[in-house]
Design a protein around this motif. Structure first.
Motif, PDB file in Angstrom:
ATOM      1  N   ALA A  93       0.821  -1.217   0.000  1.00 10.01           N
ATOM      2  CA  ALA A  93       0.000   0.000   0.000  1.00 10.01           C
ATOM      3  C   ALA A  93       0.851   1.262   0.000  1.00 10.01           C
ATOM      4  N   TRP A  94       1.983   1.259   0.734  1.00  8.39           N
ATOM      5  CA  TRP A  94       2.804   2.470   0.822  1.00  8.39           C
ATOM      6  C   TRP A  94       3.400   2.838  -0.527  1.00  8.39           C
ATOM      7  N   LYS A  95       3.745   1.814  -1.321  1.00  7.34           N
ATOM      8  CA  LYS A  95       4.346   2.082  -2.630  1.00  7.34           C
ATOM      9  C   LYS A  95       3.296   2.636  -3.602  1.00  7.34           C
ATOM     10  N   LEU A  96       2.079   2.108  -3.526  1.00  9.98           N
ATOM     11  CA  LEU A  96       0.980   2.632  -4.348  1.00  9.98           C
ATOM     12  C   LEU A  96       0.640   4.065  -3.940  1.00  9.98           C
ATOM     13  N   ALA A  97       0.635   4.313  -2.612  1.00  6.66           N
ATOM     14  CA  ALA A  97       0.336   5.661  -2.113  1.00  6.66           C
ATOM     15  C   ALA A  97       1.410   6.651  -2.556  1.00  6.66           C
ATOM     16  N   LEU A  98       2.664   6.216  -2.575  1.00  4.62           N
ATOM     17  CA  LEU A  98       3.756   7.081  -3.023  1.00  4.62           C
ATOM     18  C   LEU A  98       3.599   7.407  -4.500  1.00  4.62           C
ATOM     19  N   ALA A  99       3.254   6.398  -5.306  1.00  7.06           N
ATOM     20  CA  ALA A  99       3.020   6.627  -6.733  1.00  7.06           C
ATOM     21  C   ALA A  99       1.846   7.585  -6.933  1.00  7.06           C
ATOM     22  N   GLY A 100       0.795   7.416  -6.130  1.00  6.85           N
ATOM     23  CA  GLY A 100      -0.360   8.307  -6.209  1.00  6.85           C
ATOM     24  C   GLY A 100      -0.008   9.725  -5.823  1.00  6.85           C
ATOM     25  N   SER A 101       0.831   9.875  -4.796  1.00  3.95           N
ATOM     26  CA  SER A 101       1.264  11.203  -4.357  1.00  3.95           C
ATOM     27  C   SER A 101       2.075  11.906  -5.434  1.00  3.95           C
ATOM     28  N   MET A 102       2.972  11.170  -6.073  1.00  3.25           N
ATOM     29  CA  MET A 102       3.783  11.737  -7.159  1.00  3.25           C
ATOM     30  C   MET A 102       2.888  12.199  -8.302  1.00  3.25           C
ATOM     31  N   ALA A 103       1.927  11.352  -8.659  1.00  6.76           N
ATOM     32  CA  ALA A 103       1.003  11.697  -9.749  1.00  6.76           C
ATOM     33  C   ALA A 103       0.162  12.908  -9.383  1.00  6.76           C
ATOM     34  N   GLY A 104      -0.290  12.965  -8.120  1.00 10.49           N
ATOM     35  CA  GLY A 104      -1.108  14.084  -7.673  1.00 10.49           C
ATOM     36  C   GLY A 104      -0.361  15.400  -7.708  1.00 10.49           C
ATOM     37  N   SER A 171      -4.992   8.548  -1.943  1.00 10.77           N
ATOM     38  CA  SER A 171      -6.096   7.832  -1.303  1.00 10.77           C
ATOM     39  C   SER A 171      -7.000   7.133  -2.312  1.00 10.77           C
ATOM     40  N   GLN A 172      -7.363   7.814  -3.402  1.00 13.76           N
ATOM     41  CA  GLN A 172      -8.323   7.240  -4.345  1.00 13.76           C
ATOM     42  C   GLN A 172      -7.691   6.203  -5.277  1.00 13.76           C
ATOM     43  N   LEU A 173      -6.677   6.609  -6.040  1.00 16.43           N
ATOM     44  CA  LEU A 173      -6.066   5.684  -7.002  1.00 16.43           C
ATOM     45  C   LEU A 173      -5.364   4.533  -6.304  1.00 16.43           C
ATOM     46  N   ALA A 174      -4.572   4.882  -5.275  1.00 11.72           N
ATOM     47  CA  ALA A 174      -3.809   3.849  -4.574  1.00 11.72           C
ATOM     48  C   ALA A 174      -4.728   2.886  -3.830  1.00 11.72           C
ATOM     49  N   SER A 175      -5.761   3.417  -3.151  1.00 14.44           N
ATOM     50  CA  SER A 175      -6.640   2.524  -2.387  1.00 14.44           C
ATOM     51  C   SER A 175      -7.476   1.646  -3.317  1.00 14.44           C
ATOM     52  N   TYR A 176      -7.838   2.165  -4.496  1.00 14.80           N
ATOM     53  CA  TYR A 176      -8.563   1.314  -5.447  1.00 14.80           C
ATOM     54  C   TYR A 176      -7.703   0.133  -5.856  1.00 14.80           C
ATOM     55  N   ASP A 177      -6.458   0.381  -6.239  1.00 16.18           N
ATOM     56  CA  ASP A 177      -5.559  -0.715  -6.625  1.00 16.18           C
ATOM     57  C   ASP A 177      -5.347  -1.684  -5.468  1.00 16.18           C
ATOM     58  N   PHE A 178      -5.194  -1.112  -4.256  1.00 18.50           N
ATOM     59  CA  PHE A 178      -4.962  -1.944  -3.066  1.00 18.50           C
ATOM     60  C   PHE A 178      -6.179  -2.820  -2.772  1.00 18.50           C
ATOM     61  N   PHE A 179      -7.368  -2.207  -2.716  1.00 16.08           N
ATOM     62  CA  PHE A 179      -8.580  -2.971  -2.407  1.00 16.08           C
ATOM     63  C   PHE A 179      -8.873  -4.005  -3.489  1.00 16.08           C
ATOM     64  N   LYS A 180      -8.643  -3.638  -4.739  1.00 10.59           N
ATOM     65  CA  LYS A 180      -8.881  -4.581  -5.841  1.00 10.59           C
ATOM     66  C   LYS A 180      -7.978  -5.807  -5.699  1.00 10.59           C
ATOM     67  N   ALA A 181      -6.699  -5.580  -5.415  1.00  7.01           N
ATOM     68  CA  ALA A 181      -5.751  -6.689  -5.254  1.00  7.01           C
ATOM     69  C   ALA A 181      -6.135  -7.567  -4.061  1.00  7.01           C
ATOM     70  N   GLU A 182      -6.551  -6.933  -2.945  1.00 10.99           N
ATOM     71  CA  GLU A 182      -6.928  -7.692  -1.749  1.00 10.99           C
ATOM     72  C   GLU A 182      -8.192  -8.516  -1.993  1.00 10.99           C
ATOM     73  N   LEU A 183      -9.152  -7.939  -2.717  1.00 16.99           N
ATOM     74  CA  LEU A 183     -10.390  -8.669  -3.020  1.00 16.99           C
ATOM     75  C   LEU A 183     -10.113  -9.888  -3.895  1.00 16.99           C
ATOM     76  N   LEU A 184      -9.232  -9.718  -4.863  1.00 22.77           N
ATOM     77  CA  LEU A 184      -8.895 -10.835  -5.750  1.00 22.77           C
ATOM     78  C   LEU A 184      -8.170 -11.951  -4.995  1.00 22.77           C
ATOM     79  N   LYS A 185      -7.402 -11.565  -3.959  1.00 19.58           N
ATOM     80  CA  LYS A 185      -6.672 -12.560  -3.157  1.00 19.58           C
ATOM     81  C   LYS A 185      -7.617 -13.440  -2.333  1.00 19.58           C
TER      82      LYS A 185
END
Length: 288
Positions: A93-104, A171-185
């Motif tokens: 999650a932290w890596k996705l959040a960092l990518a989201g922060s950079m994009a934002g 929060s939005q882009l990163a959490s979507y990717d995170f929740f999607k991955a967790e749901l698939l698991k």
């Protein structure tokens, strides 16, 4: 064989479609934040009473300008940031959040003029007639801002806007990717609409709560027109004095009501657009 990347503009198109559908709710949220209206339904009734049903789509051209600048940029920058950080589909999650922060950070800066135009077009009819900007459309707003207020006016509120964009994308882009991955698991979901809907619903709630303070400040600063009135500290000081600390969450319910369907629509539309691109490529129509 490495999969060909999706067109960079898919995110912008998905966001534009979603924002067009939810525009009346976004309009109400901005007017609640920038005016003295207290309730969402009351604000909607006031808009219909004074401007008719068409009034619910005031400033739609500003919304389109904003989505095709800010949103297109943020989805492109998010994908590029994930590549740069090596954040694959099972990234923490932290890596996705960092990518989201950079994009934002990038998108918030690039999309600032479109953000101002959207806020001003939406908030105009909530003001007394003598204080309205009376822009005809988004391009008229851009030209008049530069002519009447100088090029620097396009950077008004850029600090809170970039800060809000960092929070939104983390929060939005990163959490979507995170929740999607967790749901698939879990094994209970497949990569389909049910999974996309659930992940985007969770992402919308997280994003609304995280972004509310910066969103309120952004709307108030961008709507200010007097000298010295657009200072972040001045807005915080005057708002704290008159409303208390909870002013930062004013409009949370309409913000959630607006952001939730927008988030769901964005990701459902984006996933379907990606499916459409995959289908066209399988058919040999490699135009996308």
């Amino acid at each position: 064989m490495k999969k060909k990347p999706y067109p960079f503009w898919l995110g912008g198109v998905a966001a534009t479609i979603a924002a067009s559908i939810t525009h009346p709710l976004d309009l109400t949220k901005v007017r609640l934040q920038a005016s003295g209206d207290k309730r969402m339904v009351q604000s909607i009734k006031k808009t219909v009473r004074t401007a008719g049903v068409r009034g619910l789509f005031d400033g739609i051209s500003g919304t389109w300008l904003r989505q095709m600048s800010y949103s297109m940029c943020r989805f492109w920058a998010y994908d590029e940031s994930k590549k740069l950080l090596g954040a694959g589909k099972d990234a923490p999650a932290w890596k996705l959040a960092l990518a989201g922060s950079m994009a934002g950070g990038i998108a918030g800066f690039v999309g600032n003029p479109g953000e101002i135009v959207m806020v001003r077009l939406q908030g105009d009819f909530a003001k007394p007639p003598e204080k309205r900007f009376n822009y005809k459309h988004c391009f008229d707003a851009l030209f008049r801002m530069v002519r009447e207020e100088g090029v620097s006016s396009l950077a008004r509120g850029v600090g809170p806007n970039v800060f809000r964009a960092v929070l939104m994308n983390a929060s939005q882009l990163a959490s979507y990717d995170f929740f999607k991955a967790e749901l698939l698991k879990t094994g209970h979901f497949e990569d389909n609409i049910a999974c996309h809907f659930t992940a985007s619903f969770a992402a919308g709630t997280v994003a609304t709560t995280v972004c509310s303070p910066a969103d309120v400040l952004k709307s108030r600063i961008m709507n200010a027109s007097g000298p010295g009135s657009n200072s972040t500290l001045a807005v915080i000081r005057s708002s704290m004095q008159s409303e208390g600390a909870m002013f930062m969450f004013k409009g949370w319910v309409p913000a959630w009501t607006r952001l939730q369907p927008t988030t769901i629509l964005i990701f459902l539309t984006l996933e379907q657009l990606k499916n459409g691109v995959d289908w066209s490529r399988k058919k040999g129509w490699d135009i996308l």
